[in-house]
Structures are given as C-alpha cells and as structure tokens.
Enzyme design. Structure first.
Site, short mmCIF file in Angstrom:
data_model
loop_
_atom_site.label_atom_id
_atom_site.label_comp_id
_atom_site.label_asym_id
_atom_site.label_seq_id
_atom_site.Cartn_x
_atom_site.Cartn_y
_atom_site.Cartn_z
N CYS A 188 0.87 -1.18 0.00
CA CYS A 188 0.00 0.00 0.00
C CYS A 188 0.91 1.23 0.00
CB CYS A 188 -0.90 -0.02 1.23
SG CYS A 188 -2.10 1.31 1.30
N CYS A 213 35.50 7.80 -11.56
CA CYS A 213 35.95 8.74 -12.60
C CYS A 213 35.65 8.18 -13.98
CB CYS A 213 37.46 8.98 -12.45
SG CYS A 213 38.15 9.98 -13.77
#
Length: 305
Positions: A106, A138
């Site tokens: 829910c 990097c």
C-alpha cells in the site's frame, strides 16, 4: 536526489500519509515502472499493480531488492521504504487474499514517479542498437574500458542523475548538483549483451564503497546503473543479487539502480582521455591498472582490429 515539496517531505521523510483516493496513481493503469520520488530508484512494475479499493496504489510484488521492510513505529504494521534512499513508501500487508501472491504493498502516490513503457523502451523498439548508462567512479577510467569491447559502438562520458537542469565538470565536481559521472554506451546486443556489460562494470570498480572509488570521493563518484528499460532493471537486480549470494564481495553492494532520465555530455576534452593522456600520473596510477586488469579478463570481448 530530487527536490521535494513540503508535502512530499512530510510523507517521504517524516513518514506521513496522503489522504485516501487523493493520489495520482490510485486508478493509474499505464504500462511502465514506478520509481522513488526522492532518488529515482525503480520500485514497482505496472504489471504488479492491482486495484485493492483501499484508496492508495497497491502492488502484489516489488522489483527485486528495491523495497526494505521494518516494523512500523506503532509496533503492529510493517513499513516499506526505498532500499536505496530510505524514503517512506507506505506499508505492506499479507493474508488478505486479494491476489494469488497474497501480498499488498500500500504505497503513497506522492512517494513515486512514473516512467511509461514507451519512454523506457523507445530505443530498443526503434533500433537494433541499445544504450546503457553506468557510473563507477571517474569516467576517464570507465570510458577507457568499455570503449575497447567488441559490440560497443560508442562511449561518451557525461553526467546523469542530478537535480540541476544542466551539468558541467566544475559544478558536478562540487558535489552539489547530485549528478554522477557516467559513461553513456551504445551497443549492439547481437554482439554483446547487457549482462556482459554488467560483468565488465562490476569487474572495473568497487561497488561496496559509498560515494567513493579509491581516493576519488563524493556523490559524483557513486556506483550507479541508470536503466533504460524494465529489462535492464530486472537484469541489474538479478546480477547484484547473484553477486551477493555468491559472496563475491566482503561488504554489501551499494550500487544504485535508477531509471534513466537525462544525460548531459561531458566537455569534449574528456573524450578518449586515457588514450590521449595515458602518460599523465593519474592515468598511470589509477586508470591503467584498472584498464589492464579488466582487459586481461575480457580479451575475447575486445574490439577486433
């Protein structure tokens, strides 16, 4: 991370609840993937959504590894949160026999954003080539490795996953924009499949260090997969689960899985950086060892001369 409104903060960060039948996804039936509003992680697929007549979106399954469960503050219910950022989603209930899986997530609509299937799968449906977008530290290191693989048609360094509507090297390096340094890959799935790309990705960096690769520190260096379609979400989650079960890494894998949004190409001087500047100290000390290690393991996947 995405900017949140005050009400979104109330629900997602303070564990509030939206009013029943007020959310945009209660009666939403489009095909696609529901993602975390706060961090963009893929949470639920549309085929697992059903109408529980409860006033909130309901799902009887989650994307593997995407949702965490814990006992709610009331001591009775089970809270569900985004595994990646901890944002509050709602609660999970079992034993209601509403579907064959007998589970109901829910979820507050406000905790999610929706990526339609035509947006997620548009590249795969229009051309035989596909795209993959990875962050693994990097981008000089990552670009050098993937550019050598047979079946990889192009690799472009850039930025993805941030809050700002533009990105450049200086602002991303500040760590304030939320973007990650990434490589944007176009590949031919008839020659190299997405799972092989995942294998190369996880061989080329440490997915257990949060916002860090070696001495490079900051959210721009985080380990992240930006999925271009629901199949990539499933494959990435399955691959990470398999690595975890096999105990390949001593520490938990912290790689994020997010729906791809916008890619900002890096400045041209980053293109083929290792190939052009291989004698520089950073390339010799950081890029070359990773490059040599991965290429020795994937020699059969290297591009033909």
């Amino acid at each position: 991370m995405n900017n949140l409104t005050e009400f979104e903060k109330y629900v997602i960060e303070q564990k509030g609840t939206e009013r029943p039948f007020s959310g945009e996804f209660v009666d939403h039936n489009a095909r696609g993937v529901y993602c975390c509003k706060k961090c963009g992680a893929a949470l639920y697929k549309s085929e697992d959504k059903f109408n529980a007549h409860c006033g909130w979106p309901a799902f009887d399954d989650e994307i593997a590894g995407a949702v965490a469960r814990s006992i709610d503050a009331d001591g009775r219910r089970v809270e569900i949160t985004c595994q990646q950022c901890g944002g509050h989603l709602g609660h999970v209930f079992e034993g209601e026999m509403l579907t064959d899986k007998n589970v109901r997530h829910c979820v507050n609509s406000v905790s999610m954003v929706f990526k339609p299937v035509d947006e997620l799968n548009q590249v795969a449906s229009q051309t035989r080539t596909q795209k993959a977008t990875f962050g693994a530290g990097c981008f000089w290191c990552v670009e050098a490795i993937f550019a050598q693989l047979e079946g990889v048609l192009s690799v472009k360094s850039g930025y993805c996953g941030g809050e700002a509507k533009d990105a450049n090297y200086d602002t991303v390096c500040s760590g304030r924009t939320g973007h990650a340094e990434v490589v944007h890959i176009e590949f031919d799935p008839a020659v190299i499949d997405f799972e092989t790309l995942l294998t190369v990705l996880f061989e080329s960096h440490d997915p257990t260090t949060l916002n860090q690769q070696g001495n490079d520190k900051g959210p721009q260096y985080r380990s992240v997969i930006f999925a271009h379609n629901s199949d990539q979400v499933d494959l990435a989650n399955a691959y990470i689960n398999r690595l975890t079960e096999q105990g390949v890494w001593q520490h938990p894998i912290v790689t994020q899985i997010c729906a791809f949004d916008t890619f900002y190409p890096a400045e041209n001087y980053h293109d083929d950086y290792f190939a052009k500047h291989g004698e520089q100290p950073y390339c010799q000390l950081v890029v070359k060892p990773k490059f040599d290690k991965v290429m020795s393991k994937f020699a059969d996947k290297r591009k033909k001369d």
